[in-house]
Design a protein around this motif. Structure first.
Motif, PDB file in Angstrom:
ATOM      1  N   MET A  13       0.746  -1.071   0.051  1.00 50.48           N
ATOM      2  CA  MET A  13      -0.080   0.096   0.012  1.00 50.48           C
ATOM      3  C   MET A  13       0.709   1.183   0.082  1.00 50.48           C
ATOM      4  N   SER A  14       0.450   2.195  -0.813  1.00 46.00           N
ATOM      5  CA  SER A  14       1.125   3.478  -0.666  1.00 46.00           C
ATOM      6  C   SER A  14       0.809   4.274   0.630  1.00 46.00           C
ATOM      7  N   LYS A  15       1.587   5.359   0.759  1.00 48.42           N
ATOM      8  CA  LYS A  15       1.347   6.127   2.257  1.00 48.42           C
ATOM      9  C   LYS A  15      -0.447   6.528   2.010  1.00 48.42           C
ATOM     10  N   GLU A  16      -0.614   7.122   0.986  1.00 42.32           N
ATOM     11  CA  GLU A  16      -2.060   7.683   0.712  1.00 42.32           C
ATOM     12  C   GLU A  16      -3.296   6.790   1.203  1.00 42.32           C
ATOM     13  N   HIS A  17      -2.921   5.418   0.486  1.00 44.47           N
ATOM     14  CA  HIS A  17      -3.930   4.529   0.565  1.00 44.47           C
ATOM     15  C   HIS A  17      -3.930   3.824   1.982  1.00 44.47           C
ATOM     16  N   LEU A  18      -2.695   3.753   2.624  1.00 47.10           N
ATOM     17  CA  LEU A  18      -2.763   3.399   4.190  1.00 47.10           C
ATOM     18  C   LEU A  18      -3.400   4.372   4.949  1.00 47.10           C
ATOM     19  N   VAL A  19      -3.082   5.711   4.746  1.00 46.71           N
ATOM     20  CA  VAL A  19      -3.897   6.701   5.572  1.00 46.71           C
ATOM     21  C   VAL A  19      -5.384   6.636   5.333  1.00 46.71           C
ATOM     22  N   LYS A  39     -10.392   8.360  12.712  1.00 47.24           N
ATOM     23  CA  LYS A  39     -10.693   9.610  12.144  1.00 47.24           C
ATOM     24  C   LYS A  39      -9.192  10.633  12.214  1.00 47.24           C
ATOM     25  N   SER A  40      -8.561  10.262  13.240  1.00 45.68           N
ATOM     26  CA  SER A  40      -7.360  11.145  13.777  1.00 45.68           C
ATOM     27  C   SER A  40      -5.949  10.820  13.019  1.00 45.68           C
ATOM     28  N   MET A  41      -6.202   9.766  12.001  1.00 49.70           N
ATOM     29  CA  MET A  41      -5.090   9.328  11.203  1.00 49.70           C
ATOM     30  C   MET A  41      -4.894  10.501  10.023  1.00 49.70           C
ATOM     31  N   ASP A  90       0.896  13.196   8.432  1.00 48.74           N
ATOM     32  CA  ASP A  90       2.051  13.274   9.534  1.00 48.74           C
ATOM     33  C   ASP A  90       2.031  12.296  10.507  1.00 48.74           C
ATOM     34  N   LEU A  91       1.107  11.643  11.070  1.00 47.27           N
ATOM     35  CA  LEU A  91       1.237  10.720  11.967  1.00 47.27           C
ATOM     36  C   LEU A  91       1.973   9.447  11.299  1.00 47.27           C
ATOM     37  N   LEU A  92       1.631   9.273  10.180  1.00 51.41           N
ATOM     38  CA  LEU A  92       2.380   8.071   9.275  1.00 51.41           C
ATOM     39  C   LEU A  92       3.818   8.547   9.040  1.00 51.41           C
TER      40      LEU A  92
END
Length: 67
Positions: free
Chosen positions: A11-17, A26-28, A31-33
């Motif tokens: 998964m890309s960063k965007e897909h994971l978030v 909802k808080s993901m 920046d947290l990743l």
């Protein structure tokens, strides 16, 4: 329009978030990743994420040192 197929093991960063937000975190945020990456969360060699490895890492990070 066809939906894009997403691999849970790459998964890309965007897909994971996005997945974590849709699953109720909802808080993901990106920046947290990025903070998790800085703390050493597991990533694939190509910069993608295995969702299951990431979830296991989060569980370990949450309970590390707690007995």
């Amino acid at each position: 329009m066809a939906k894009e197929k997403i691999s849970f093991t790459a998964m890309s960063k965007e897909h994971l978030v996005e997945l974590l937000k849709k699953a109720g975190n909802k808080s993901m945020t990106m920046d947290l990743l990025e903070g998790a990456i800085a703390m050493g969360c597991p990533m694939n060699e190509d910069g993608t994420f295995n969702f299951f490895d990431y979830a296991a890492w989060l569980y370990g990070a949450e309970y590390l040192g707690k007995e």
